[in-house]
Design a protein around this motif. Sequence first.
Motif, PDB file in Angstrom:
ATOM      1  N   PHE A 193      19.662  41.242   8.057  1.00  0.00           N
ATOM      2  CA  PHE A 193      20.377  40.971   6.818  1.00  0.00           C
ATOM      3  C   PHE A 193      19.540  40.064   5.909  1.00  0.00           C
ATOM      4  N   ALA A 194      19.437  40.470   4.649  1.00  0.00           N
ATOM      5  CA  ALA A 194      18.765  39.643   3.652  1.00  0.00           C
ATOM      6  C   ALA A 194      19.700  38.597   3.074  1.00  0.00           C
ATOM      7  N   LYS A 252      15.473  35.998  10.566  1.00  0.00           N
ATOM      8  CA  LYS A 252      14.300  35.776   9.732  1.00  0.00           C
ATOM      9  C   LYS A 252      14.399  34.403   9.089  1.00  0.00           C
ATOM     10  N   LEU A 253      13.325  33.651   9.158  1.00  0.00           N
ATOM     11  CA  LEU A 253      13.306  32.271   8.707  1.00  0.00           C
ATOM     12  C   LEU A 253      13.750  32.122   7.255  1.00  0.00           C
ATOM     13  N   PHE A 254      13.235  32.976   6.388  1.00  0.00           N
ATOM     14  CA  PHE A 254      13.582  32.922   4.969  1.00  0.00           C
ATOM     15  C   PHE A 254      13.249  34.285   4.365  1.00  0.00           C
ATOM     16  N   GLU A 255      13.479  34.410   3.089  1.00  0.00           N
ATOM     17  CA  GLU A 255      13.143  35.596   2.297  1.00  0.00           C
ATOM     18  C   GLU A 255      14.156  36.726   2.514  1.00  0.00           C
ATOM     19  N   ASP A 302      21.382  33.412   6.228  1.00  0.00           N
ATOM     20  CA  ASP A 302      22.564  33.496   7.091  1.00  0.00           C
ATOM     21  C   ASP A 302      22.234  33.755   8.558  1.00  0.00           C
ATOM     22  N   VAL A 303      21.112  34.420   8.836  1.00  0.00           N
ATOM     23  CA  VAL A 303      20.637  34.547  10.222  1.00  0.00           C
ATOM     24  C   VAL A 303      19.171  34.107  10.226  1.00  0.00           C
ATOM     25  N   PRO A 304      18.923  32.793  10.225  1.00  0.00           N
ATOM     26  CA  PRO A 304      17.568  32.293  10.020  1.00  0.00           C
ATOM     27  C   PRO A 304      16.745  32.097  11.288  1.00  0.00           C
ATOM     28  N   ASP A 305      17.388  32.115  12.459  1.00  0.00           N
ATOM     29  CA  ASP A 305      16.659  31.771  13.679  1.00  0.00           C
ATOM     30  C   ASP A 305      17.334  32.404  14.890  1.00  0.00           C
ATOM     31  N   TRP A 306      16.621  32.295  16.027  1.00  0.00           N
ATOM     32  CA  TRP A 306      17.119  32.945  17.236  1.00  0.00           C
ATOM     33  C   TRP A 306      18.408  32.300  17.738  1.00  0.00           C
ATOM     34  N   GLY A 307      18.602  31.011  17.474  1.00  0.00           N
ATOM     35  CA  GLY A 307      19.827  30.352  17.923  1.00  0.00           C
ATOM     36  C   GLY A 307      21.056  30.905  17.224  1.00  0.00           C
ATOM     37  N   ALA A 342       8.473  30.028  11.533  1.00  0.00           N
ATOM     38  CA  ALA A 342       7.661  29.020  10.868  1.00  0.00           C
ATOM     39  C   ALA A 342       6.318  28.889  11.579  1.00  0.00           C
ATOM     40  N   PRO A 343       5.270  28.508  10.849  1.00  0.00           N
ATOM     41  CA  PRO A 343       3.968  28.292  11.503  1.00  0.00           C
ATOM     42  C   PRO A 343       4.092  27.294  12.655  1.00  0.00           C
ATOM     43  N   GLY A 344       3.459  27.610  13.754  1.00  0.00           N
ATOM     44  CA  GLY A 344       3.494  26.721  14.914  1.00  0.00           C
ATOM     45  C   GLY A 344       4.662  26.934  15.848  1.00  0.00           C
ATOM     46  N   THR A 345       5.590  27.823  15.497  1.00  0.00           N
ATOM     47  CA  THR A 345       6.727  28.084  16.381  1.00  0.00           C
ATOM     48  C   THR A 345       6.244  28.689  17.694  1.00  0.00           C
ATOM     49  N   ASN A 346       6.766  28.198  18.789  1.00  0.00           N
ATOM     50  CA  ASN A 346       6.404  28.719  20.105  1.00  0.00           C
ATOM     51  C   ASN A 346       7.281  29.940  20.400  1.00  0.00           C
ATOM     52  N   ILE A 347       6.805  31.096  19.984  1.00  0.00           N
ATOM     53  CA  ILE A 347       7.597  32.313  20.130  1.00  0.00           C
ATOM     54  C   ILE A 347       7.797  32.669  21.591  1.00  0.00           C
ATOM     55  N   GLU A 348       6.794  32.394  22.412  1.00  0.00           N
ATOM     56  CA  GLU A 348       6.929  32.745  23.829  1.00  0.00           C
ATOM     57  C   GLU A 348       8.042  31.937  24.498  1.00  0.00           C
TER      58      GLU A 348
END
Length: 386
Positions: free
Chosen positions: A140-141, A181-184, A191-196, A219-225
């Motif tokens: 969702f955007a 998605k973090l932004f954009e 409204d759904v900006p992060d995995w939490g 975001a840059p530096g996020t530990n995706i793993e």
Amino acid sequence: MTELAAVKAALKTQAVETPSWAYGNSGTRFKVFAQAGVPRDPFEKLDDAAKVHEFTGVAPSVALHIPWDRVEDYAALAAHAEQRGVRLGAVNSNTFQDDDYRLGSICHPDAAVRRKAVGHLLECVGIMDATGSRDLKLWFADGTNYPGQDDIRGRQDRLAEGLAEVYERLGEDQRMLLEYKLFEPAFYSTDVPDWGTAYAHCLKLGPRAQVVVDTGHHAPGTNIEFIVATLLREGRLGGFDFNSRFYADDDLMAGAADPFQLFRIMYEVVRGGGLVPGVAFMLDQCHNIEAKIPAIIRSVMNVQEATAKALLVDRAALSAAQAAGDVLEANAVLMDAYNTDVRPLLRDVREEMGLDPEPLDAYRRSGWAEKIAAERVGGQQAGWGA
């Protein structure tokens, strides 16, 4: 089975879904760049996707995007895919390109717009029924640009209500995959900006609602793993959208910007038992300046290489070093696997699968690029019309 045989077996059963939209014209926010031979309809997209599978052996399914891939007869589309040696995969919704969605879709303050958005999602479930697709993928955007523009909590309530209606419509063997998605395009609150946030909604919905991790949406530096490990531990990792980025959501070839990150992610997938049919591995990329089919083949190969390296990690040695608190040795075990040249191994795997050991070379020799450039003349090329 020997260790090497087990690695080869895992690589032979790997499946990477390719996106229908990657075969169409795409571009930046300023210009869509047309290429010769681009598909003009979903059937021709499947023809191109079949070539990727023909030369890689591990791309057996194609994700659809509605309305970009809307057709009159979805059973016929599924039959066409089967005739070409592939199948239809996830159905992706689109609630971001209509004028009505300027202030959001499923979270919009106007109930009529929310009803329209939910209606589209229910349409997508109907398409899943017709095509035999398992997964409904939602991004969702929705969001806001200014403080006070809308009620943040109220938007979460609307989101939960809409998702619940769609979840109830799913069949027993169907899943809802919620992407974040973090932004954009929203720059104040998404409204759904992060995995939490995605995880919280999925928990309330039920076990057939799971989270999608897009590798470009952080975001840059996020530990995706770490995110991958946690979602696997909780049984809520539904799938991936693989791409690569330098800043935000560049949609470059998977593994292009940071192949080490892709390796680290795939190690957590292997470690957590994620190389199973339940986790959907999909590319989410738009190739603007490079040839589309070769770029998709290269991306599949990059995912294969990261997976092969992850499978080669000496798990016993790593566990021993971790238990002993030997920081340098634990890191060295991982780096030894990452620094292994797995290309000879993958060439062997492809030959054992009856494939050409060099997929890109085989594609170039096939003449497919020249064939579609000559034959796909006239009509309107597929694309997302930015």
